[in-house]
Write an enzyme that holds these catalytic residues in place. Sequence first.
Site, PDB file in Angstrom:
ATOM      1  CB  ILE A  67      -2.046   0.580  -2.884  1.00  0.00           C
ATOM      2  CG1 ILE A  67      -0.644   1.177  -2.773  1.00  0.00           C
ATOM      3  CG2 ILE A  67      -2.004  -0.915  -2.611  1.00  0.00           C
ATOM      4  CD1 ILE A  67      -0.586   2.671  -2.888  1.00  0.00           C
TER       5      ILE A  67
ATOM      6  CE  LYS B 172       0.509   1.192   5.410  1.00  0.00           C
ATOM      7  NZ  LYS B 172      -0.718   2.003   5.055  1.00  0.00           N
TER       8      LYS B 172
ATOM      9  CG  ASP C  68      -4.180   1.838   6.185  1.00  0.00           C
ATOM     10  OD1 ASP C  68      -3.747   0.688   6.023  1.00  0.00           O
ATOM     11  OD2 ASP C  68      -4.244   2.674   5.255  1.00  0.00           O
TER      12      ASP C  68
ATOM     13  CB  SER D  68      -7.912  -9.086  -8.047  1.00  0.00           C
ATOM     14  OG  SER D  68      -8.272  -8.149  -7.070  1.00  0.00           O
ATOM     15  NE  ARG D  69     -12.445 -10.423  -3.085  1.00  0.00           N
ATOM     16  CZ  ARG D  69     -12.973  -9.759  -2.077  1.00  0.00           C
ATOM     17  NH1 ARG D  69     -13.571 -10.423  -1.103  1.00  0.00           N
ATOM     18  NH2 ARG D  69     -12.895  -8.447  -2.011  1.00  0.00           N
TER      19      ARG D  69
HETATM   20  P1  NAP Z   1      -8.311  -1.591  -1.586  1.00  0.00           P
HETATM   21  O1  NAP Z   1      -8.494  -0.458  -2.555  1.00  0.00           O
HETATM   22  O2  NAP Z   1      -9.457  -2.011  -0.745  1.00  0.00           O
HETATM   23  O3  NAP Z   1      -7.736  -2.805  -2.430  1.00  0.00           O
HETATM   24  C1  NAP Z   1      -7.519  -4.085  -1.907  1.00  0.00           C
HETATM   25  C2  NAP Z   1      -8.080  -5.105  -2.886  1.00  0.00           C
HETATM   26  O4  NAP Z   1      -7.928  -6.397  -2.310  1.00  0.00           O
HETATM   27  C3  NAP Z   1      -9.564  -4.932  -3.128  1.00  0.00           C
HETATM   28  O5  NAP Z   1      -9.813  -4.066  -4.214  1.00  0.00           O
HETATM   29  C4  NAP Z   1     -10.059  -6.340  -3.405  1.00  0.00           C
HETATM   30  O6  NAP Z   1      -9.987  -6.646  -4.797  1.00  0.00           O
HETATM   31  C5  NAP Z   1      -9.063  -7.198  -2.643  1.00  0.00           C
HETATM   32  N1  NAP Z   1      -9.697  -7.676  -1.408  1.00  0.00           N
HETATM   33  C6  NAP Z   1     -10.420  -6.949  -0.535  1.00  0.00           C
HETATM   34  N2  NAP Z   1     -10.868  -7.728   0.453  1.00  0.00           N
HETATM   35  C7  NAP Z   1     -10.435  -8.965   0.188  1.00  0.00           C
HETATM   36  C8  NAP Z   1     -10.597 -10.211   0.829  1.00  0.00           C
HETATM   37  N3  NAP Z   1     -11.314 -10.328   1.957  1.00  0.00           N
HETATM   38  N4  NAP Z   1     -10.017 -11.288   0.305  1.00  0.00           N
HETATM   39  C9  NAP Z   1      -9.306 -11.192  -0.844  1.00  0.00           C
HETATM   40  N5  NAP Z   1      -9.138 -10.022  -1.504  1.00  0.00           N
HETATM   41  C10 NAP Z   1      -9.696  -8.934  -0.988  1.00  0.00           C
HETATM   42  O7  NAP Z   1      -7.136  -1.246  -0.563  1.00  0.00           O
HETATM   43  P2  NAP Z   1      -5.771  -0.465  -0.865  1.00  0.00           P
HETATM   44  O8  NAP Z   1      -5.921   0.974  -0.540  1.00  0.00           O
HETATM   45  O9  NAP Z   1      -5.257  -0.822  -2.198  1.00  0.00           O
HETATM   46  O10 NAP Z   1      -4.881  -1.053   0.313  1.00  0.00           O
HETATM   47  C11 NAP Z   1      -4.378  -2.370   0.289  1.00  0.00           C
HETATM   48  C12 NAP Z   1      -3.163  -2.411   1.190  1.00  0.00           C
HETATM   49  O11 NAP Z   1      -2.211  -1.466   0.696  1.00  0.00           O
HETATM   50  C13 NAP Z   1      -3.473  -1.967   2.640  1.00  0.00           C
HETATM   51  O12 NAP Z   1      -2.761  -2.724   3.552  1.00  0.00           O
HETATM   52  C14 NAP Z   1      -3.013  -0.519   2.685  1.00  0.00           C
HETATM   53  O13 NAP Z   1      -2.559  -0.146   3.969  1.00  0.00           O
HETATM   54  C15 NAP Z   1      -1.847  -0.555   1.705  1.00  0.00           C
HETATM   55  N6  NAP Z   1      -1.570   0.774   1.146  1.00  0.00           N
HETATM   56  C16 NAP Z   1      -2.572   1.553   0.641  1.00  0.00           C
HETATM   57  C17 NAP Z   1      -2.274   2.836   0.180  1.00  0.00           C
HETATM   58  C18 NAP Z   1      -3.328   3.755  -0.404  1.00  0.00           C
HETATM   59  O14 NAP Z   1      -3.031   4.943  -0.634  1.00  0.00           O
HETATM   60  N7  NAP Z   1      -4.535   3.294  -0.689  1.00  0.00           N
HETATM   61  C19 NAP Z   1      -0.974   3.310   0.224  1.00  0.00           C
HETATM   62  C20 NAP Z   1       0.022   2.470   0.676  1.00  0.00           C
HETATM   63  C21 NAP Z   1      -0.292   1.207   1.137  1.00  0.00           C
HETATM   64  P3  NAP Z   1     -11.046  -7.713  -5.390  1.00  0.00           P
HETATM   65  O15 NAP Z   1     -12.386  -7.267  -4.973  1.00  0.00           O
HETATM   66  O16 NAP Z   1     -10.816  -7.661  -6.885  1.00  0.00           O
HETATM   67  O17 NAP Z   1     -10.645  -9.044  -4.772  1.00  0.00           O
END
Ligand code: NAP
Length: 308
Positions: A14, A90, A168, A36-37
Amino acid sequence: MTDLRIAIVGFGKIARDQHVGAIAATPGATLVAVASRNASLPDLPHFATIEDLLEKGPAIDAVSLCTPPQVRRGQAVAALAAGKHVMLEKPPGIGVAELDPLIAMAAGLKRTLFATWHSRYAPAVEPAREWLATRRILSVHINWKEDVRVWHPGQAWIWEPGGLGVFDPGINALSILTRILSKPVFVTAAELAFPANCQAPIAAKLLLADLDGLPVTAEFDFRQTGPQSWDISVETDRGQMTLSGGGRRMSIDGKEVAEAPDEEYRELYRRFVELSVTGASDVDLVPLRLVADAFLLGKRIIVEPFVD
Ligand code: NAP
């Protein structure tokens, strides 16, 4: 007025898909660093953790927390303690009660805590709310079905405790529902389908009502292949209104009456900049409470294991 200098924390899907472009398009906001890690952005200072960012990074005014919900509270506390404004993706937390001390902390420090509900800023949501305000609502049905492998590839956190599973995306529908209805609704029954190997549901059915007995049904499913649906249909005494495309399109009795480009995330950053001027907070926990109640009330069924 100088720009709000923002660092994105958690550079995943996101952050990449929406936050970077939205910050660039928002007057008064500038992206100055990433924490970010693993991921980084060329030409921007990068730090592995929020602690490193706050200790060694460039001057910032705010952080936008785009990490999974399980780790955000600690990051929000660190950022607020360092005097930064905080935007939360969110859902705002892994539980409802953990937000109370955060809200109090932000208020005490006069810093903004902004719990975002991006779907509420979809372009047809306000037109739908206005249209419904002058009608008697007879029933509501939510149909929110998407393919988890397409929209959440490799996101193991979504299946862990606090990851919410199908809620989610489902919580987005509840954020719209609770914006377009004028009376509060509550969950009366739920059925949650858990894959045998997961800690969060892959599908859910909810019954909700208001005090007048308005019937609201919701179906959430992560196993949808083919056409995806993010629809809310509302029967009223004067026609049927459907919000589709996650709140982007509105139709009345099958005829489209509103569609506009998606500027949800620009609107979020416009609001964040606005809030940060006075340090006011904007935290609405109602959608999260409905999900929490679905977990409290829900009948649980076990379905086949999920393999990504
Ligand atoms: P994501 O692709 O998994 O990205 C989250 C990032 O946070 C990961 O790439 C990782 O980056 C870091 N992370 C993961 N686990 C972690 C940990 N234990 N400690 C610290 N950093 C960590 O997820 P996302 O889809 O972007 O979603 C993130 C949030 O945005 C969620 O709450 C989701 O509900 C919300 N959201 C997502 C969307 C969507 O379409 N995807 C839409 C609206 C809102 P590093 O490995 O570089 O640390």
